[in-house]
Design a protein around this motif. Sequence first.
Motif, PDB file in Angstrom:
ATOM      1  N   ARG A  45      -2.616  -1.201 -11.240  1.00 12.41           N
ATOM      2  CA  ARG A  45      -1.373  -0.844 -10.616  1.00 12.41           C
ATOM      3  C   ARG A  45      -0.405  -1.171 -11.945  1.00 12.41           C
ATOM      4  N   LYS A  47       2.301  -2.692 -11.374  1.00 13.81           N
ATOM      5  CA  LYS A  47       2.833  -4.157 -11.060  1.00 13.81           C
ATOM      6  C   LYS A  47       1.827  -5.222 -11.723  1.00 13.81           C
ATOM      7  N   GLU A  48       0.631  -4.775 -11.843  1.00 17.01           N
ATOM      8  CA  GLU A  48      -0.462  -5.566 -12.143  1.00 17.01           C
ATOM      9  C   GLU A  48      -0.545  -5.692 -13.521  1.00 17.01           C
ATOM     10  N   THR A  73      -1.013  -8.207  -6.905  1.00 12.15           N
ATOM     11  CA  THR A  73      -1.728  -7.344  -6.119  1.00 12.15           C
ATOM     12  C   THR A  73      -0.887  -6.574  -5.034  1.00 12.15           C
ATOM     13  N   LYS A  74      -1.218  -5.516  -4.479  1.00 14.71           N
ATOM     14  CA  LYS A  74      -0.497  -4.754  -3.611  1.00 14.71           C
ATOM     15  C   LYS A  74      -0.650  -5.299  -2.197  1.00 14.71           C
ATOM     16  N   GLU A  76      -1.372  -5.733   1.687  1.00 15.20           N
ATOM     17  CA  GLU A  76      -1.694  -4.656   2.827  1.00 15.20           C
ATOM     18  C   GLU A  76      -0.402  -4.777   3.925  1.00 15.20           C
ATOM     19  N   ARG A  81      -1.882 -10.518   0.577  1.00 17.50           N
ATOM     20  CA  ARG A  81      -2.412 -10.083  -0.747  1.00 17.50           C
ATOM     21  C   ARG A  81      -3.901 -10.923  -1.277  1.00 17.50           C
ATOM     22  N   ARG A 131       8.616  -3.009 -14.237  1.00 20.04           N
ATOM     23  CA  ARG A 131       7.481  -1.674 -13.657  1.00 20.04           C
ATOM     24  C   ARG A 131       7.987  -0.202 -14.240  1.00 20.04           C
ATOM     25  N   HIS A 156       0.012   6.176 -12.186  1.00 19.65           N
ATOM     26  CA  HIS A 156      -0.910   5.993 -11.191  1.00 19.65           C
ATOM     27  C   HIS A 156      -1.981   7.118 -11.639  1.00 19.65           C
ATOM     28  N   HIS A 182      -9.125  -1.704  -3.209  1.00 20.30           N
ATOM     29  CA  HIS A 182      -8.559  -0.711  -2.222  1.00 20.30           C
ATOM     30  C   HIS A 182      -9.149  -1.650  -0.765  1.00 20.30           C
TER      31      HIS A 182
END
Length: 213
Positions: A45, A47-48, A73-74, A76, A81, A131, A156, A182
Motif C-alpha cells: 500500500r 502508506k507501506e 500496515t492497515k 483491522e 495491526r 502518501r 492501489h 488481507h
Amino acid sequence: MKTDLVRVLTRDEITQCIRALEAKRSTNGRINAMLFRLSCCVGLRRKEIVGLSIRDVLTGGSRPVVNVPAAITKAEKNGKRHKRSVPLWWDEGTRLALEHWKQEREAAGAKQNDPFVCIQRLGHEGNRFTRQGIAKRWKTALKALPADRIRQLSIHTGRRSYVSHCLAIGHSVAEVAAACGHSNIGTTNQYTHLIEVDGVADVFQFVSAIEEE
C-alpha cells in the motif's frame, strides 16, 4: 466488493511500464521505477511504501522477503495491526531490482532506519515521501501507457495487479492473502481467475522474456 477488471494492469502494461522506467538513468526515473516495483510487484500500500525502511528489505538467502512492520500496515476494524513478510523468491527480477537499489542507498550513506525510497529534491534529501507524493509519482510512473488509461489507474491498481498475477501463476489464496495482508481471505478470492495462467515460474518473469525477444 466486486473486483473491477479495468483497475488491474495487464501483463503487457506492466512490461511497458517497467521497461520504460528502468531505461531511465535519472534519479527521479529510478525512484519511480522502484515505487512501481514496490506497488505492482511487491503489493505494498502507499502508506507501506512511505514507511518502508532499508532494514525491512532482506534480499539475500534462500527466502528473501520484504518485512512490513505492523506500525505501517492497515489496521483491522478492531484497531489491531499485523506485521507481515512478502516473499521475494516469487519473482527474481523484483528481488534483484530491490537488491541493487538497497546497495545504491547504502553506498550513498543511508542507514538501516532510513527510508527505502526517499525524496532527493534539494533541501529535502533523505526525507520520506508523503502518501500524496507517492500517489502523484505513481501517475508519472505510468507515462508509458496512454493518457486515457492512466486516468483509470490509482496507486492501489499496483496492489490489485500484484494479487491477480500471483494467483494466476498458481500461488494459493492463503499464500497471497498472507503476502498482501488481507485479514479476510474472501478479499483475496475476488482476484482468482482474472489473469490467464501460463505456467511461468516467476510472477513477473514475462518482463525479461519479452526483453529477450
